[in-house]
Write a protein that holds these residues in place. Structure first.
Motif, PDB file in Angstrom:
ATOM      1  N   ILE A  48       0.736  -1.152  -0.040  1.00 15.25           N
ATOM      2  CA  ILE A  48      -0.119  -0.323   0.279  1.00 15.25           C
ATOM      3  C   ILE A  48       0.812   0.936  -0.303  1.00 15.25           C
ATOM      4  CG2 ILE A  48      -2.295  -1.176   0.990  1.00 15.25           C
ATOM      5  CD1 ILE A  48      -1.115   0.519   3.640  1.00 15.25           C
ATOM      6  N   SER A  49       2.425   1.179  -0.359  1.00 13.15           N
ATOM      7  CA  SER A  49       3.163   2.240  -0.489  1.00 13.15           C
ATOM      8  C   SER A  49       3.962   2.746  -1.087  1.00 13.15           C
ATOM      9  CB  SER A  49       4.248   2.194   1.552  1.00 13.15           C
ATOM     10  OG  SER A  49       4.715   1.218   1.314  1.00 13.15           O
ATOM     11  N   GLU A  50       4.966   3.565  -1.049  1.00 12.37           N
ATOM     12  CA  GLU A  50       5.964   4.107  -2.371  1.00 12.37           C
ATOM     13  C   GLU A  50       6.647   4.426  -1.865  1.00 12.37           C
ATOM     14  OE1 GLU A  50       4.692   5.420  -6.820  1.00 12.37           O
ATOM     15  OE2 GLU A  50       4.321   6.788  -5.062  1.00 12.37           O
ATOM     16  N   ALA A  51       8.069   4.014  -2.463  1.00 12.61           N
ATOM     17  CA  ALA A  51       9.296   4.607  -2.004  1.00 12.61           C
ATOM     18  C   ALA A  51       9.317   5.984  -2.422  1.00 12.61           C
ATOM     19  CB  ALA A  51      10.810   3.427  -2.081  1.00 12.61           C
ATOM     20  N   PRO A  52       9.952   6.748  -1.729  1.00 12.43           N
ATOM     21  CA  PRO A  52       9.891   8.389  -1.699  1.00 12.43           C
ATOM     22  C   PRO A  52      11.264   8.475  -2.956  1.00 12.43           C
ATOM     23  CG  PRO A  52      11.231   7.839   0.425  1.00 12.43           C
ATOM     24  CD  PRO A  52      10.384   7.023  -0.459  1.00 12.43           C
ATOM     25  N   ASP A  53      11.696   7.683  -3.527  1.00 12.44           N
ATOM     26  CA  ASP A  53      12.512   7.668  -4.483  1.00 12.44           C
ATOM     27  C   ASP A  53      12.945   5.675  -4.569  1.00 12.44           C
ATOM     28  OD1 ASP A  53      15.645   6.630  -3.854  1.00 12.44           O
ATOM     29  OD2 ASP A  53      15.061   9.415  -2.459  1.00 12.44           O
ATOM     30  N   GLN A  54      14.051   5.731  -6.042  1.00 12.23           N
ATOM     31  CA  GLN A  54      13.992   4.350  -6.757  1.00 12.23           C
ATOM     32  C   GLN A  54      14.779   3.865  -5.809  1.00 12.23           C
ATOM     33  OE1 GLN A  54      13.046   2.169  -9.653  1.00 12.23           O
ATOM     34  NE2 GLN A  54      11.243   3.134  -9.790  1.00 12.23           N
ATOM     35  N   LYS A  55      16.455   4.331  -5.492  1.00 14.31           N
ATOM     36  CA  LYS A  55      17.173   3.843  -4.576  1.00 14.31           C
ATOM     37  C   LYS A  55      16.479   3.889  -2.947  1.00 14.31           C
ATOM     38  CE  LYS A  55      19.702   6.169  -8.152  1.00 14.31           C
ATOM     39  NZ  LYS A  55      20.552   6.883  -8.595  1.00 14.31           N
ATOM     40  N   ASN A  56      15.903   4.633  -1.959  1.00 15.48           N
ATOM     41  CA  ASN A  56      15.696   4.376  -1.118  1.00 15.48           C
ATOM     42  C   ASN A  56      14.910   3.026  -0.854  1.00 15.48           C
ATOM     43  OD1 ASN A  56      14.682   4.950   1.650  1.00 15.48           O
ATOM     44  ND2 ASN A  56      14.096   6.781   1.468  1.00 15.48           N
ATOM     45  N   ARG A  57      15.611   1.792  -0.056  1.00 11.57           N
ATOM     46  CA  ARG A  57      14.782   1.609   0.097  1.00 11.57           C
ATOM     47  C   ARG A  57      14.425   0.623   2.031  1.00 11.57           C
ATOM     48  NH1 ARG A  57      14.190  -1.225  -3.847  1.00 11.57           N
ATOM     49  NH2 ARG A  57      15.327  -1.282  -5.415  1.00 11.57           N
ATOM     50  N   ASN A  58      14.654   1.919   2.866  1.00 12.31           N
ATOM     51  CA  ASN A  58      13.967   1.906   4.099  1.00 12.31           C
ATOM     52  C   ASN A  58      12.518   1.601   3.935  1.00 12.31           C
ATOM     53  OD1 ASN A  58      13.497   3.011   6.848  1.00 12.31           O
ATOM     54  ND2 ASN A  58      15.101   4.603   6.764  1.00 12.31           N
ATOM     55  N   GLU A  59      12.278   1.658   4.387  1.00 12.50           N
ATOM     56  CA  GLU A  59      10.470   0.834   4.749  1.00 12.50           C
ATOM     57  C   GLU A  59       9.875   1.817   5.779  1.00 12.50           C
ATOM     58  OE1 GLU A  59       8.848  -1.346   2.993  1.00 12.50           O
ATOM     59  OE2 GLU A  59      10.578  -1.584   2.207  1.00 12.50           O
ATOM     60  N   ASP A  60      10.745   2.739   6.330  1.00 13.35           N
ATOM     61  CA  ASP A  60      10.111   3.304   7.524  1.00 13.35           C
ATOM     62  C   ASP A  60      10.647   4.900   6.632  1.00 13.35           C
ATOM     63  OD1 ASP A  60       9.643   2.416   9.782  1.00 13.35           O
ATOM     64  OD2 ASP A  60      11.829   2.460   9.717  1.00 13.35           O
ATOM     65  N   ASP A  61      10.301   5.698   5.380  1.00 13.96           N
ATOM     66  CA  ASP A  61      10.308   6.360   4.947  1.00 13.96           C
ATOM     67  C   ASP A  61       9.610   6.164   3.324  1.00 13.96           C
ATOM     68  OD1 ASP A  61      12.888   7.220   5.626  1.00 13.96           O
ATOM     69  OD2 ASP A  61      14.324   6.628   4.479  1.00 13.96           O
ATOM     70  N   ARG A  62       8.672   4.959   2.637  1.00 10.52           N
ATOM     71  CA  ARG A  62       7.665   4.734   2.282  1.00 10.52           C
ATOM     72  C   ARG A  62       6.429   5.406   2.422  1.00 10.52           C
ATOM     73  NH1 ARG A  62       8.747   0.765  -1.552  1.00 10.52           N
ATOM     74  NH2 ARG A  62       6.165   0.299  -1.510  1.00 10.52           N
ATOM     75  N   ILE A  63       5.258   6.242   1.555  1.00 11.83           N
ATOM     76  CA  ILE A  63       4.531   7.198   1.981  1.00 11.83           C
ATOM     77  C   ILE A  63       3.428   6.148   1.414  1.00 11.83           C
ATOM     78  CG2 ILE A  63       5.584   8.724   2.360  1.00 11.83           C
ATOM     79  CD1 ILE A  63       5.569   9.272  -0.464  1.00 11.83           C
ATOM     80  N   PRO A  64       1.917   6.197   1.630  1.00 10.53           N
ATOM     81  CA  PRO A  64       0.896   5.766   1.237  1.00 10.53           C
ATOM     82  C   PRO A  64       0.584   6.003  -0.093  1.00 10.53           C
ATOM     83  CG  PRO A  64       0.569   6.589   3.762  1.00 10.53           C
ATOM     84  CD  PRO A  64       2.319   6.699   3.562  1.00 10.53           C
ATOM     85  N   ASP A  65       0.160   4.953  -0.385  1.00 16.36           N
ATOM     86  CA  ASP A  65      -0.447   6.197  -2.340  1.00 16.36           C
ATOM     87  C   ASP A  65      -2.128   5.033  -2.414  1.00 16.36           C
ATOM     88  OD1 ASP A  65      -0.560   5.193  -4.872  1.00 16.36           O
ATOM     89  OD2 ASP A  65       1.441   5.133  -5.687  1.00 16.36           O
ATOM     90  N   LEU A  66      -2.377   5.730  -2.622  1.00 17.25           N
ATOM     91  CA  LEU A  66      -3.985   5.454  -2.786  1.00 17.25           C
ATOM     92  C   LEU A  66      -4.418   4.553  -3.368  1.00 17.25           C
ATOM     93  CD1 LEU A  66      -6.283   8.753  -1.634  1.00 17.25           C
ATOM     94  CD2 LEU A  66      -5.835   7.000  -0.253  1.00 17.25           C
ATOM     95  N   GLN A  67      -3.654   5.533  -5.163  1.00 24.27           N
ATOM     96  CA  GLN A  67      -4.049   3.771  -6.185  1.00 24.27           C
ATOM     97  C   GLN A  67      -3.663   1.780  -5.649  1.00 24.27           C
ATOM     98  OE1 GLN A  67      -1.377   5.732  -9.163  1.00 24.27           O
ATOM     99  NE2 GLN A  67      -3.312   5.720 -10.000  1.00 24.27           N
ATOM    100  N   ARG A  68      -2.484   1.870  -4.862  1.00 28.65           N
ATOM    101  CA  ARG A  68      -2.342   0.797  -4.366  1.00 28.65           C
ATOM    102  C   ARG A  68      -2.993   0.347  -3.370  1.00 28.65           C
ATOM    103  NH1 ARG A  68       4.087  -0.684  -3.148  1.00 28.65           N
ATOM    104  NH2 ARG A  68       4.811   0.496  -5.082  1.00 28.65           N
ATOM    105  N   CYS A  69      -3.890   1.464  -2.279  1.00 28.32           N
ATOM    106  CA  CYS A  69      -4.641   1.115  -2.015  1.00 28.32           C
ATOM    107  C   CYS A  69      -6.362   0.372  -2.525  1.00 28.32           C
ATOM    108  CB  CYS A  69      -5.343   2.268  -0.576  1.00 28.32           C
ATOM    109  SG  CYS A  69      -3.678   2.444   0.101  1.00 28.32           S
TER     110      CYS A  69
END
Length: 155
Positions: free
Chosen positions: A49-70
């Protein structure tokens, strides 16, 4: 936005339609990671349900919810169950040393990614890695990758 997020991103929906749905792909069970938790959500659910702020960021805590995924959480099971039907493309690729399976619902520009795994007893299973809506650059990349995989299988 918070209320909308909760409507679309109910983890019990994920548990019912994906994690506890006894999904099978190519005769093998599909499993979902629960640990480590991220933002009080099971790992697999949070990643869906979330997306990384950028492709290189692998930190799960930095991911942000994405309504399309939800909105499309229920599509995951539908894609897995219908991967061999018309309108779906399915192929393997290598990512970071793992064999992944891409299931692409082409008419909906939506993809589910599974990782091939083996249990300690040698039994094969698939681990649900993620699912997401495709953007134009990913559609081009997937088309090229799928076509190359299919051509290699014909040889």
């Amino acid at each position: 936005m918070t209320q909308t997020f909760h409507i679309y991103c109910d983890e019990s929906c994920h548990l019912e339609t994906v994690a506890h749905a006894r999904l099978v792909f190519c005769g093998c069970p599909v499993k979902v990671r629960f640990r480590p938790e991220t933002k009080h959500k099971g790992y697999g659910f949070w990643h869906l349900i979330s997306e990384a702020p950028d492709q290189k960021n692998r930190n799960e805590d930095d991911r942000i919810p994405d309504l399309q995924r939800c909105e499309r959480v229920r599509w995951v099971a539908w894609c897995i169950r219908n991967a061999d039907c018309a309108g779906f493309s399915c192929w393997e690729n290598q990512r970071r040393g793992e064999t992944h399976v891409v299931i692409w619902a082409e008419a909906h520009d939506f993809a589910v990614i599974l990782a091939k795994r083996f249990a300690p007893d040698g039994q094969r299973f698939y681990l649900l890695k993620t699912a997401y809506c495709l953007r134009a650059h990913t559609i081009r990349k997937f088309t090229k990758e799928r076509d190359a995989w299919q051509a290699a299988r014909k040889d």
